[in-house]
Design a protein around this motif. Structure first.
Motif, PDB file in Angstrom:
ATOM      1  N   PHE A 105       0.851  -1.200   0.000  1.00 43.67           N
ATOM      2  CA  PHE A 105       0.000   0.000   0.000  1.00 43.67           C
ATOM      3  C   PHE A 105       0.882   1.244   0.000  1.00 43.67           C
ATOM      4  O   PHE A 105       2.070   1.163   0.326  1.00 43.67           O
ATOM      5  CB  PHE A 105      -0.926  -0.017   1.220  1.00 43.67           C
ATOM      6  N   ILE A 106       0.301   2.355  -0.367  1.00 42.67           N
ATOM      7  CA  ILE A 106       1.065   3.600  -0.413  1.00 42.67           C
ATOM      8  C   ILE A 106       0.360   4.626   0.475  1.00 42.67           C
ATOM      9  O   ILE A 106      -0.867   4.731   0.444  1.00 42.67           O
ATOM     10  CB  ILE A 106       1.146   4.154  -1.857  1.00 42.67           C
ATOM     11  N   SER A 115       3.967  13.697  -1.480  1.00 44.98           N
ATOM     12  CA  SER A 115       5.018  12.668  -1.501  1.00 44.98           C
ATOM     13  C   SER A 115       4.663  11.462  -0.629  1.00 44.98           C
ATOM     14  O   SER A 115       3.997  11.599   0.407  1.00 44.98           O
ATOM     15  CB  SER A 115       6.351  13.277  -1.055  1.00 44.98           C
ATOM     16  N   PRO A 116       5.100  10.276  -1.035  1.00 45.45           N
ATOM     17  CA  PRO A 116       4.772   9.073  -0.278  1.00 45.45           C
ATOM     18  C   PRO A 116       5.591   8.955   0.998  1.00 45.45           C
ATOM     19  O   PRO A 116       6.771   9.346   1.024  1.00 45.45           O
ATOM     20  CB  PRO A 116       5.115   7.943  -1.253  1.00 45.45           C
ATOM     21  N   LEU A 117       4.954   8.455   2.066  1.00 47.12           N
ATOM     22  CA  LEU A 117       5.667   8.210   3.328  1.00 47.12           C
ATOM     23  C   LEU A 117       6.236   6.797   3.250  1.00 47.12           C
ATOM     24  O   LEU A 117       5.476   5.842   3.114  1.00 47.12           O
ATOM     25  CB  LEU A 117       4.698   8.276   4.513  1.00 47.12           C
ATOM     26  N   LYS A 118       7.545   6.674   3.304  1.00 49.89           N
ATOM     27  CA  LYS A 118       8.122   5.343   3.075  1.00 49.89           C
ATOM     28  C   LYS A 118       8.572   4.646   4.354  1.00 49.89           C
ATOM     29  O   LYS A 118       8.468   3.438   4.472  1.00 49.89           O
ATOM     30  CB  LYS A 118       9.314   5.473   2.137  1.00 49.89           C
ATOM     31  N   ASP A 119       9.084   5.431   5.307  1.00 48.94           N
ATOM     32  CA  ASP A 119       9.741   4.803   6.459  1.00 48.94           C
ATOM     33  C   ASP A 119       8.791   4.274   7.528  1.00 48.94           C
ATOM     34  O   ASP A 119       9.220   3.726   8.527  1.00 48.94           O
ATOM     35  CB  ASP A 119      10.747   5.792   7.078  1.00 48.94           C
ATOM     36  N   PHE A 175       3.042   8.500 -10.689  1.00 48.55           N
ATOM     37  CA  PHE A 175       1.772   8.804 -11.371  1.00 48.55           C
ATOM     38  C   PHE A 175       0.824   9.530 -10.410  1.00 48.55           C
ATOM     39  O   PHE A 175       0.241  10.555 -10.733  1.00 48.55           O
ATOM     40  CB  PHE A 175       1.151   7.483 -11.858  1.00 48.55           C
ATOM     41  N   ILE A 176       0.740   8.981  -9.160  1.00 52.15           N
ATOM     42  CA  ILE A 176      -0.167   9.579  -8.164  1.00 52.15           C
ATOM     43  C   ILE A 176       0.344  10.969  -7.749  1.00 52.15           C
ATOM     44  O   ILE A 176      -0.427  11.932  -7.675  1.00 52.15           O
ATOM     45  CB  ILE A 176      -0.302   8.657  -6.931  1.00 52.15           C
ATOM     46  N   ALA A 177       1.676  11.064  -7.512  1.00 51.80           N
ATOM     47  CA  ALA A 177       2.254  12.346  -7.085  1.00 51.80           C
ATOM     48  C   ALA A 177       1.967  13.427  -8.130  1.00 51.80           C
ATOM     49  O   ALA A 177       1.617  14.565  -7.791  1.00 51.80           O
ATOM     50  CB  ALA A 177       3.753  12.186  -6.882  1.00 51.80           C
ATOM     51  N   ASP A 178       2.060  13.039  -9.393  1.00 54.92           N
ATOM     52  CA  ASP A 178       1.817  13.977 -10.481  1.00 54.92           C
ATOM     53  C   ASP A 178       0.364  14.474 -10.467  1.00 54.92           C
ATOM     54  O   ASP A 178       0.094  15.674 -10.609  1.00 54.92           O
ATOM     55  CB  ASP A 178       2.129  13.235 -11.796  1.00 54.92           C
ATOM     56  N   ILE A 179      -0.561  13.535 -10.237  1.00 52.84           N
ATOM     57  CA  ILE A 179      -1.993  13.904 -10.204  1.00 52.84           C
ATOM     58  C   ILE A 179      -2.257  14.847  -9.031  1.00 52.84           C
ATOM     59  O   ILE A 179      -2.920  15.874  -9.175  1.00 52.84           O
ATOM     60  CB  ILE A 179      -2.884  12.642 -10.061  1.00 52.84           C
ATOM     61  N   ILE A 180      -1.706  14.499  -7.851  1.00 53.65           N
ATOM     62  CA  ILE A 180      -1.972  15.320  -6.662  1.00 53.65           C
ATOM     63  C   ILE A 180      -1.340  16.710  -6.821  1.00 53.65           C
ATOM     64  O   ILE A 180      -1.912  17.715  -6.401  1.00 53.65           O
ATOM     65  CB  ILE A 180      -1.475  14.626  -5.366  1.00 53.65           C
ATOM     66  N   LEU A 215      -9.474  10.039  -7.781  1.00 54.08           N
ATOM     67  CA  LEU A 215      -8.115   9.476  -7.815  1.00 54.08           C
ATOM     68  C   LEU A 215      -8.173   7.965  -8.068  1.00 54.08           C
ATOM     69  O   LEU A 215      -7.429   7.429  -8.904  1.00 54.08           O
ATOM     70  CB  LEU A 215      -7.376   9.787  -6.502  1.00 54.08           C
ATOM     71  N   ALA A 216      -9.098   7.281  -7.373  1.00 50.94           N
ATOM     72  CA  ALA A 216      -9.230   5.824  -7.557  1.00 50.94           C
ATOM     73  C   ALA A 216      -9.596   5.517  -9.011  1.00 50.94           C
ATOM     74  O   ALA A 216      -9.063   4.593  -9.624  1.00 50.94           O
ATOM     75  CB  ALA A 216     -10.286   5.281  -6.609  1.00 50.94           C
ATOM     76  N   LYS A 217     -10.492   6.342  -9.561  1.00 47.66           N
ATOM     77  CA  LYS A 217     -10.930   6.157 -10.955  1.00 47.66           C
ATOM     78  C   LYS A 217      -9.749   6.318 -11.903  1.00 47.66           C
ATOM     79  O   LYS A 217      -9.564   5.536 -12.828  1.00 47.66           O
ATOM     80  CB  LYS A 217     -11.999   7.216 -11.256  1.00 47.66           C
TER      81      LYS A 217
END
Lengths: 89, 386
Positions: free
Chosen positions: B118-119, B125-129, B181-186, B197-199
């Motif tokens: 999951f992201i 930006s995605p939380l990775k840690d 892709f998601i970061a670009d949309i947001i 976003l899900a669509k």
């Protein structure tokens, strides 16, 4: 030209009027003769509260502020024809 | 769920594998109002079609119910694994699951087994840690306190494996590319709804598969955002002295405003000095037409229109854009917190037993709508009778 007067027909769009046949009344604009079209304005109004008086029967319209009960397209057209006719006399 | 001025918007989009009638991925979500918790589960059943759907439904329902009961994960997963039937072809029993459990204070824990990772997005930006992986059991877990504008994105392998084997994506749609892709949309649309976003993610995966899905594609987006409010005002108050209260509530409300009912519209018009215009041809002939008032988003007739709203919300029937009830539903679905301000005065003329249709009591219809909105559409609903 029979008359220059504009007659305003206001159709009540309240709940009771709608279920008692008022939903057909907006069609009135398409049933007016060519000569009448330019002189009759057909408008809507939110519930005019005429139904609060249980002795009166919906659907209601007002024609130049005169109330008509149990209105139908034929009844309104007959009324308008009479009004225009009286005007020419 | 609104907690500390947050609203948790949950959206789920899916697409079944090309040639299948049903999707083998199952998503379930439930709000536990007493505890202020929101639980969402995604499960991907082995294979595709009906068989996968049954496996996934079984897994998702069990995972959801075990989580509601605060059962430890080991116990839940053991019970799920021993319940799932063994596939006759592959001789294994298998279905994946991801569980998101959001507490009343936005403390969020996510558990994932067998699905793509999951992201969690914080802003752009995605939380990775925050994600911990237990290599022994292959279960990934994370817990964190969600903040406003956080998004949790879950998807099935139909997304991460879309386009697999194509020259430009030999290993499918890789997680890093999905994140970009998601970061670009947001970045382009920071307020994008969970639904949109899900669509977009599902559509992109479908495009990767050249519009012929190679597996069931599912995406869930959970978005913590500022709540959007809607006020629906219907019916004159029982006591005339309260007319001003209704008018003031409408005047100072921060959000969309709808008035259902001619008498109510007249009260507001009188109290706020606003003119009402009725357009006989705005709407369709099934319901009385719309009226217009400055500063109010929608003015409709009362009981027939809200009756139709209740009927369509329950059955899922989609109305035309012109239909007044369809317009109300559109507003309801676009908002999170729906407040009903309902006058309880009964119109005697509506109680005549000789009427060709039965006109229900407004209070009952609104209670029914509120129940459907809470249970089926997961909306926050408040009713004030006046």
């Amino acid at each position: 030209m029979i008359t220059d007067k504009i007659i305003t027909v206001k159709i009540c769009t309240g709940t009771l009027c709608h279920v008692m046949g008022g939903s057909e009344l907006p069609e009135l604009a398409y049933h007016l003769s060519e000569s009448m079209k330019s002189k009759v304005e057909v408008k809507g109004m939110v519930c005019g509260q005429f139904c609060r008086d249980s002795s009166k029967k919906p659907p209601f319209v007002t024609i130049n502020d005169v109330l008509m009960e149990q209105a139908s397209i034929e009844k309104i057209i007959r009324y308008l024809e009479k009004a225009f006719c009286n005007d020419t006399k | 769920m609104i907690t500390n001025d947050y609203f948790i918007e949950i959206a789920h989009k899916n697409l079944q594998k090309a040639g299948q009638e049903v999707c083998g991925d199952v998503f379930l979500s439930k709000k536990i109002y007493e505890e202020g918790r929101t639980i969402s589960v995604l499960s991907d059943g082995l294979g595709s079609g009906i068989k996968a759907n049954v496996l996934a439904t079984l897994t998702a329902s069990m995972a959801l119910n075990f989580t509601i009961e605060h059962q430890p994960l080991e116990r839940s997963s053991k019970a799920i694994k021993s319940t799932l039937p063994i596939d006759q072809d592959r001789k294994i029993s298998y279905a994946t699951f991801s569980i998101v459990d959001i507490e009343y204070d936005n403390e969020t824990s996510i558990v994932e087994y067998g699905n793509p990772p999951f992201i969690v997005f914080r802003g752009t930006s995605p939380l990775k840690d925050i994600i911990k992986k237990d290599y022994k059991s292959d279960i990934k877990q994370c817990s964190f306190c969600a903040q406003r504008e956080d998004r949790i994105i879950l998807f099935s392998d139909g997304v991460s494996q879309s386009g697999i084997g194509r020259m430009e994506m030999p290993f499918g749609w890789e997680i890093e590319d999905i994140e970009n892709f998601i970061a670009d949309i947001i970045e382009k649309n920071p307020r994008i709804s969970a639904e949109d976003l899900a669509k977009k993610i599902v559509n992109k995966a479908h495009t990767n598969d050249s519009l012929s899905a190679q597996d069931d594609i599912s995406c869930i987006v959970i978005y913590f955002r500022k709540p959007r409010n809607l006020l629906i005002c219907s019916g004159p108050p029982y006591k005339k002295e309260k007319d001003k209260l209704i008018a003031d509530t409408i005047r100072f409300f921060d959000g969309n405003k709808i008035i259902c009912g001619g008498t109510t519209a007249q009260i507001i018009s009188r109290e706020l000095g606003l003119e009402i215009e009725t357009d006989l041809y705005a709407g369709d002939s099934q319901l009385p037409p719309l009226s217009f008032m400055k500063g109010i988003d929608l003015v409709t007739e009362g009981i027939l229109t809200i009756g139709k709203v209740a009927e369509c919300l329950e059955s899922g029937e989609i109305l035309s854009d012109k239909n007044p009830a369809g317009k109300i539903i559109k507003f309801i679905l676009a908002n999170d917190h729906i407040k009903f301000l309902i006058g309880t005065k009964i119109n005697d003329a509506h109680q005549d037993p000789t009427l060709p249709v039965e006109l229900e009591i407004r209070r009952n219809v609104i209670k029914k709508i509120a129940y459907i909105l809470k249970e089926k559409y997961l909306k926050e609903v408040e009713i004030q009778f006046i």
